[in-house]
Design a protein around this motif. Structure first.
Motif, mmCIF file in Angstrom:
data_model
loop_
_atom_site.group_PDB
_atom_site.id
_atom_site.type_symbol
_atom_site.label_atom_id
_atom_site.label_comp_id
_atom_site.label_asym_id
_atom_site.label_seq_id
_atom_site.Cartn_x
_atom_site.Cartn_y
_atom_site.Cartn_z
ATOM 1 N N ASP A 5 -11.568 2.802 6.667
ATOM 2 C CA ASP A 5 -10.234 2.243 6.893
ATOM 3 C C ASP A 5 -9.141 2.916 6.076
ATOM 4 O O ASP A 5 -7.970 2.538 6.188
ATOM 5 C CB ASP A 5 -10.227 0.742 6.571
ATOM 6 C CG ASP A 5 -11.079 -0.060 7.527
ATOM 7 O OD1 ASP A 5 -11.098 0.273 8.723
ATOM 8 O OD2 ASP A 5 -11.739 -1.007 7.070
ATOM 9 N N HIS A 6 -9.488 3.942 5.296
ATOM 10 C CA HIS A 6 -8.512 4.508 4.364
ATOM 11 C C HIS A 6 -8.396 6.023 4.468
ATOM 12 O O HIS A 6 -7.961 6.683 3.522
ATOM 13 C CB HIS A 6 -8.880 4.094 2.937
ATOM 14 C CG HIS A 6 -8.997 2.608 2.780
ATOM 15 N ND1 HIS A 6 -7.903 1.777 2.728
ATOM 16 C CD2 HIS A 6 -10.092 1.799 2.723
ATOM 17 C CE1 HIS A 6 -8.300 0.524 2.629
ATOM 18 N NE2 HIS A 6 -9.626 0.504 2.633
ATOM 19 N N PRO A 46 0.815 -1.211 0.000
ATOM 20 C CA PRO A 46 0.000 0.000 0.000
ATOM 21 C C PRO A 46 0.857 1.272 0.000
ATOM 22 O O PRO A 46 2.029 1.258 0.377
ATOM 23 C CB PRO A 46 -0.801 -0.107 1.305
ATOM 24 C CG PRO A 46 -0.795 -1.560 1.639
ATOM 25 C CD PRO A 46 0.527 -2.079 1.159
ATOM 26 N N GLU A 66 2.046 -3.067 7.781
ATOM 27 C CA GLU A 66 2.034 -3.998 6.648
ATOM 28 C C GLU A 66 3.242 -3.781 5.745
ATOM 29 O O GLU A 66 3.883 -4.754 5.310
ATOM 30 C CB GLU A 66 0.749 -3.824 5.831
ATOM 31 C CG GLU A 66 0.672 -4.766 4.645
ATOM 32 C CD GLU A 66 -0.627 -4.655 3.864
ATOM 33 O OE1 GLU A 66 -0.707 -5.254 2.770
ATOM 34 O OE2 GLU A 66 -1.551 -3.975 4.346
ATOM 35 N N ASN A 114 -5.414 3.829 11.167
ATOM 36 C CA ASN A 114 -5.278 3.430 9.767
ATOM 37 C C ASN A 114 -3.842 3.562 9.288
ATOM 38 O O ASN A 114 -3.313 2.680 8.600
ATOM 39 C CB ASN A 114 -6.201 4.272 8.882
ATOM 40 C CG ASN A 114 -7.658 3.924 9.088
ATOM 41 O OD1 ASN A 114 -8.007 2.823 9.492
ATOM 42 N ND2 ASN A 114 -8.545 4.878 8.811
ATOM 43 N N LYS A 171 -8.130 0.863 -2.747
ATOM 44 C CA LYS A 171 -8.263 -0.515 -3.233
ATOM 45 C C LYS A 171 -6.994 -1.314 -2.976
ATOM 46 O O LYS A 171 -7.038 -2.519 -2.704
ATOM 47 C CB LYS A 171 -8.601 -0.519 -4.715
ATOM 48 C CG LYS A 171 -8.847 -1.897 -5.291
ATOM 49 C CD LYS A 171 -9.217 -1.829 -6.763
ATOM 50 C CE LYS A 171 -9.434 -3.233 -7.341
ATOM 51 N NZ LYS A 171 -9.784 -3.183 -8.788
ATOM 52 N N GLU A 172 -5.837 -0.628 -3.046
ATOM 53 C CA GLU A 172 -4.554 -1.287 -2.800
ATOM 54 C C GLU A 172 -4.188 -1.292 -1.314
ATOM 55 O O GLU A 172 -3.067 -1.650 -0.944
ATOM 56 C CB GLU A 172 -3.456 -0.600 -3.611
ATOM 57 C CG GLU A 172 -3.632 -0.699 -5.107
ATOM 58 C CD GLU A 172 -3.668 -2.133 -5.603
ATOM 59 O OE1 GLU A 172 -2.876 -2.962 -5.098
ATOM 60 O OE2 GLU A 172 -4.508 -2.436 -6.479
ATOM 61 N N GLY A 173 -5.129 -0.850 -0.463
ATOM 62 C CA GLY A 173 -4.918 -0.908 0.982
ATOM 63 C C GLY A 173 -4.343 0.350 1.590
ATOM 64 O O GLY A 173 -4.041 0.371 2.786
ATOM 65 N N ARG A 183 -1.664 0.842 10.737
ATOM 66 C CA ARG A 183 -1.932 -0.444 10.091
ATOM 67 C C ARG A 183 -1.155 -0.551 8.771
ATOM 68 O O ARG A 183 -0.503 -1.571 8.490
ATOM 69 C CB ARG A 183 -3.423 -0.588 9.818
ATOM 70 C CG ARG A 183 -3.823 -1.933 9.202
ATOM 71 C CD ARG A 183 -5.193 -1.887 8.542
ATOM 72 N NE ARG A 183 -5.184 -1.154 7.278
ATOM 73 C CZ ARG A 183 -5.851 -0.035 7.057
ATOM 74 N NH1 ARG A 183 -6.587 0.521 8.014
ATOM 75 N NH2 ARG A 183 -5.788 0.550 5.878
ATOM 76 N N VAL A 184 -1.218 0.501 7.964
ATOM 77 C CA VAL A 184 -0.539 0.490 6.666
ATOM 78 C C VAL A 184 0.977 0.414 6.851
ATOM 79 O O VAL A 184 1.664 -0.364 6.171
ATOM 80 C CB VAL A 184 -0.934 1.738 5.854
ATOM 81 C CG1 VAL A 184 -0.059 1.882 4.615
ATOM 82 C CG2 VAL A 184 -2.402 1.658 5.445
#
Length: 393
Positions: free
Chosen positions: A330-331, A224, A386, A379, A253-255, A382-383
């Motif tokens: 979430d984004h 992402p 990842e 959020n 869409k890509e997180g 989280r990104v």
């Protein structure tokens, strides 16, 4: 729950931008308890031009330790900014390293108040004792020049996101501020940069780059991405610096996550148009060989003739509402651009003391506590987590 700092009436009066009365007790409590992550604060650039001890109250600035604690700010991304002009002069490398030195000096001066943050896994440990954590984001990839190995150098210095370009097209990508692109998106070198950033675990920041460049990033990246400080172009149709709906949806869409800025130029259509006009004129003056003094005089005169509008928290809340409906809860996050917009901010969001006013607005609009926590920082963490997990070590 963390201890809520009690500030004296004198401090509140001196700070000037503390709007405690605008936030409810519930909003102040949540701001202190939640992890607030602001992905864009321009303190390092200002430290470069004038050293201020940000461990104490500095009323002329928008970020300092006392007001960060008052507002509940936990993770304040320090923007290591270099301009297109500094890139042209070949000074971006030196300036970026100098700004990092300033942030490190701030931490060394106040180890009880600040800590450098290099991993999202360290947030809970390092913020113990009411510390404000300072990760580094590089605004403009110019300091790496054309040397891919410098990405590892800056990663080792603590840089955890890079905004690929800024006000001008560079070796990596086209800028959203330029009417004509150089590459039609990313350059071939820029494609290598994105891949190497993925490998190292450096977040790719798509704020400031052209729409085509963002599309190229999303085609290439394996993880992402974020927009560290952008607005929604729905509100400013002529302002390409803000993100259009289709790209916002593609990032989500890509997180990824879109961190929304507070500056009035991101929020107000007329000011956004004027900001673009000023930049275009300055670019033309530069091409005509005008002096820096002439360009500065024009810029000051333009600002005086076009004052920023008086705006309120609702303008930021409207952007959040729109983004959440468009891409999902979430984004969406926050990247204020404090200390980077010359004070052109909503009345109730003048400094890092004022996040409770934003929280109060979100509560008034019916956002659940769990969702407010996501917007305030969950959020983004989280990104980042990842991206770090998927990096090669």
């Amino acid at each position: 729950m963390r201890r809520i700092f009690a500030f004296t009436l004198l401090s509140l009066c001196i700070a000037g931008s503390l709007h405690a009365a605008d936030a409810t007790d519930a909003a102040r409590k949540l701001a202190q308890d939640a992890i607030i992550v602001d992905t864009h604060i321009d303190a390092p650039e200002n430290l470069e031009s004038k050293w201020n001890d940000l461990g104490i109250l500095v009323p002329e600035r928008e970020f300092d330790y006392p007001r960060a604690r008052e507002g509940g700010l936990d993770v304040a991304w320090m923007s290591i900014y270099t301009s297109a002009e500094e890139d042209d002069k070949g000074t971006a490398w030196q300036i970026a390293n100098s700004q990092i030195d300033h942030v490190e000096a701030l931490v060394e001066r106040h180890p009880d108040k600040f800590a450098l943050l290099r991993s999202p896994q360290d947030v809970d440990k390092l913020r113990a004792g009411n510390k404000v954590l300072l990760p580094l984001g590089m605004e403009n990839g110019a300091p790496i020049g054309d040397d891919l190995s410098k990405l590892k150098f800056f990663f080792d210095r603590g840089v955890r996101y890079i905004t690929l370009a800024h006000g001008g097209n560079n070796r990596i990508a086209d800028s959203s501020y330029q009417a004509t692109g150089k590459w039609g998106g990313l350059s071939p070198f820029g494609e290598q940069v994105v891949k190497e950033m993925n490998r190292l675990g450096i977040i790719v920041d798509v704020s400031h780059i052209s729409d085509d460049a963002v599309r190229d990033v999303l085609r290439i990246t394996d993880v992402p991405v974020i927009a560290s400080h952008s607005g929604m172009r729905h509100f400013t149709p002529e302002f390409n610096r803000n993100m259009p709906d289709d790209i916002a949806k593609a990032v989500a869409k890509e997180g990824g996550v879109i961190q929304l800025a507070f500056g009035t130029a991101f929020l107000d259509r007329n000011q956004a148009r004027e900001t673009a006009e000023r930049r275009q004129t300055l670019e033309k003056m530069k091409q005509e060989g005008k002096s820096e003094a002439e360009m500065d005089a024009y810029s000051k005169a333009f600002s005086a003739a076009h004052p920023a509008p008086v705006m309120h928290t609702d303008a930021v809340l409207d952007q959040i509402d729109y983004a959440v409906k468009l891409v999902g809860i979430d984004h969406v996050g926050i990247g204020s651009d404090f200390d980077g917009v010359d004070g052109e901010l909503p009345v109730e969001l003048k400094s890092v003391a004022d996040y409770p006013n934003l929280v109060a607005g979100l509560q008034a609009r019916g956002y659940k506590e769990a969702d407010i926590r996501k917007i305030l920082g969950g959020n983004l963490l989280r990104v980042w987590t990842e991206i770090e997990k998927r990096a090669e070590h």
